[in-house]
Write a protein that holds these residues in place. Structure first.
Motif, short mmCIF file in Angstrom:
data_model
loop_
_atom_site.label_atom_id
_atom_site.label_comp_id
_atom_site.label_asym_id
_atom_site.label_seq_id
_atom_site.Cartn_x
_atom_site.Cartn_y
_atom_site.Cartn_z
N LEU A 1 56.63 49.52 65.51
CA LEU A 1 56.26 49.04 66.83
C LEU A 1 55.45 47.74 66.78
N GLU B 1 63.89 50.02 72.66
CA GLU B 1 64.52 48.86 72.05
C GLU B 1 64.73 49.08 70.56
N ASN C 1 58.80 45.72 70.47
CA ASN C 1 57.88 46.05 71.56
C ASN C 1 58.01 47.46 72.10
N SER C 2 59.18 48.05 72.04
CA SER C 2 59.43 49.32 72.72
C SER C 2 60.18 50.28 71.81
#
Length: 67
Positions: free
Chosen positions: A10, A18, A14-15
């Motif tokens: 992470l 994703e 970012n996610s």
């Protein structure tokens, strides 16, 4: 313990959603083409999904964002 850790991943992506998308696409690409960005001895995992996550953690997989 799972390698690579979600905390390290992470920092690169970012996610979580994703990350899943990127790893799945890279894993399918590995299966289809047989192209790996590191040598077999450098991977800790034996399956493509784990190898894809390792490549993400090492910064070998980049994401192009639309502007």
């Amino acid at each position: 313990m799972i390698y690579p850790s979600i905390d390290k991943l992470l920092l690169v992506v970012n996610s979580k959603y994703e990350l899943v998308h990127i790893a799945a696409r890279r894993s399918k690409e590995m299966a289809r083409t047989g192209h790996y960005q590191m040598s077999n001895s450098d991977y800790n995992c034996t399956k493509n999904i784990g190898r894809a996550l390792e490549e993400v953690a090492e910064g070998l997989v980049t994401v192009e964002r639309e502007s």
